[in-house]
Design a protein around this motif. Structure first.
Motif, PDB file in Angstrom:
ATOM      1  N   PHE A 189       0.794  -1.232   0.000  1.00 29.00           N
ATOM      2  CA  PHE A 189       0.000   0.000   0.000  1.00 29.00           C
ATOM      3  C   PHE A 189       0.833   1.292   0.000  1.00 29.00           C
ATOM      4  N   THR A 223      -9.756   3.362   6.472  1.00 30.56           N
ATOM      5  CA  THR A 223     -10.310   3.934   5.238  1.00 30.56           C
ATOM      6  C   THR A 223      -9.263   4.668   4.405  1.00 30.56           C
ATOM      7  N   ILE A 248      -7.010   3.295   2.936  1.00 29.27           N
ATOM      8  CA  ILE A 248      -6.750   2.428   1.783  1.00 29.27           C
ATOM      9  C   ILE A 248      -8.045   1.994   1.087  1.00 29.27           C
ATOM     10  N   VAL A 249      -9.168   2.592   1.482  1.00 28.96           N
ATOM     11  CA  VAL A 249     -10.451   2.214   0.889  1.00 28.96           C
ATOM     12  C   VAL A 249     -10.882   3.291  -0.110  1.00 28.96           C
ATOM     13  N   ARG A 289     -16.137   2.617  -2.186  1.00 32.67           N
ATOM     14  CA  ARG A 289     -16.247   1.325  -1.518  1.00 32.67           C
ATOM     15  C   ARG A 289     -16.281   1.468   0.012  1.00 32.67           C
ATOM     16  N   GLU A 300     -16.457  -1.284   3.900  1.00 33.45           N
ATOM     17  CA  GLU A 300     -15.775  -1.265   5.187  1.00 33.45           C
ATOM     18  C   GLU A 300     -16.777  -1.211   6.335  1.00 33.45           C
ATOM     19  N   THR A 312     -11.891  -7.656  -3.523  1.00 34.44           N
ATOM     20  CA  THR A 312     -12.306  -6.269  -3.660  1.00 34.44           C
ATOM     21  C   THR A 312     -11.136  -5.442  -4.194  1.00 34.44           C
ATOM     22  N   ARG A 315      -8.595  -2.005  -3.294  1.00 33.41           N
ATOM     23  CA  ARG A 315      -8.147  -1.025  -2.321  1.00 33.41           C
ATOM     24  C   ARG A 315      -7.202  -0.023  -2.996  1.00 33.41           C
ATOM     25  N   ARG A 316      -6.916   1.059  -2.263  1.00 32.85           N
ATOM     26  CA  ARG A 316      -6.151   2.165  -2.851  1.00 32.85           C
ATOM     27  C   ARG A 316      -4.797   2.299  -2.179  1.00 32.85           C
ATOM     28  N   VAL A 372      -4.211  -9.741   3.698  1.00 34.50           N
ATOM     29  CA  VAL A 372      -4.494  -9.122   2.401  1.00 34.50           C
ATOM     30  C   VAL A 372      -3.535  -9.687   1.365  1.00 34.50           C
TER      31      VAL A 372
END
Length: 280
Positions: A52, A65, A67-68, A72, A76, A94, A96-97, A127
């Motif tokens: 990440f 959040t 990384i969300v 989306r 969470e 899913t 993630r960012r 993850v």
């Protein structure tokens, strides 16, 4: 376990059980993250840093959040609700960012974390980056669709060849010979596109001059003087190549039956002009 075995076991393990667990988490290839029931990050291993882009020192204490993706956030909220209810979530796929804003496709396994009294105090997340697997699946699907398209085209071409040969022949022997000749013409075009190594050169195109010479090759003399090709050579894409190969084959066939190639002294001169369109 006897006292002797316990003593031997303790001497064999230079680290405590907690230290061993911490070392395993830190060296895992998967990102392992823990958070409170309120969604605040409480631990962040090296793989999470690599995946990440946030260092552990920067991520711990911030809401998960970070990384969300905004679209989306409802995921969470649902995950937090499941954890508070004591439910485990396995292999949830899913997106993630990362810190730089790029998105990564992941698979999540999430388990509730309980204190010594059995009260749920947070959650642990494993993850796994599945971006490469997703790309391979998409590529496989694309190749299968392309293969299906090409197979359908092949059946259509064969049907057309049979119809063409049927109109110009009067018996089974002539039909077979005519079909073989047309298939040889297509084979010559196919070989030009794929090349000897089976890989399409120049984005799947071939020289028009090379195609003409391949179709006429069986009727050329040893000095290559009976059939000449001049003018502007062009690249022919794979889509058009089949049609042009069949047109050239028809011209050669007509010439053998009724034109210059029906005579030993006959010659064929092919000129290609690429100006306001293609002239052959």
């Amino acid at each position: 376990m006897s006292q002797e075995r316990k003593d031997a076991h303790s001497h064999a393990l230079p680290l405590s059980a907690d230290a061993w667990l911490a070392a395993i988490v830190e060296s895992s290839e998967d990102a392992i993250i823990s958070k409170s029931v309120d969604g605040v990050i409480t631990s962040w291993n090296k793989s999470a840093e690599r995946l990440f882009g946030f260092l552990a020192a920067d991520a711990i204490g911030l809401p998960i959040t970070i990384i969300v993706p905004p679209d989306r956030l409802d995921e969470e909220a649902a995950i937090i609700a499941s954890i508070r209810a004591g439910k485990r979530i396995e292999h949830y796929e899913t997106v993630r960012r990362r810190k730089d804003g790029t998105l990564v496709e992941i698979s999540l396994t999430i388990s509730p974390v309980r204190d010594k009294d059995g009260v749920i105090v947070g959650a642990s997340k494993i993850v796994r980056d599945i971006s490469e697997r997703k790309r391979l699946i998409e590529r496989q699907d694309l190749l299968l669709r392309e293969m299906n398209h090409r197979v359908k085209n092949l059946f259509a071409i064969v049907h057309s060849l049979v119809s063409l040969s049927e109109r110009t022949t009067t018996n089974a022997g002539e039909l077979a010979d005519d079909l073989r000749a047309r298939i040889r013409a297509l084979s010559a075009a196919h070989n030009l596109v794929l090349g000897n190594g089976g890989v399409a050169p120049s984005g799947g195109s071939a020289s028009l001059f090379a195609l003409i010479q391949a179709i006429f090759a069986a009727h050329q003399d040893s000095e290559s003087g009976r059939i000449t090709v001049k003018g502007n050579d062009i690249a022919v894409g794979a889509v058009a190549l089949t049609s042009i190969a069949l047109v050239l084959h028809e011209l050669v066939t007509n010439s053998i039956k009724y034109g210059a190639l029906s005579s030993p002294e006959g010659q064929v001169n092919v000129e290609v002009r690429d100006e306001d369109g293609l002239d052959l």
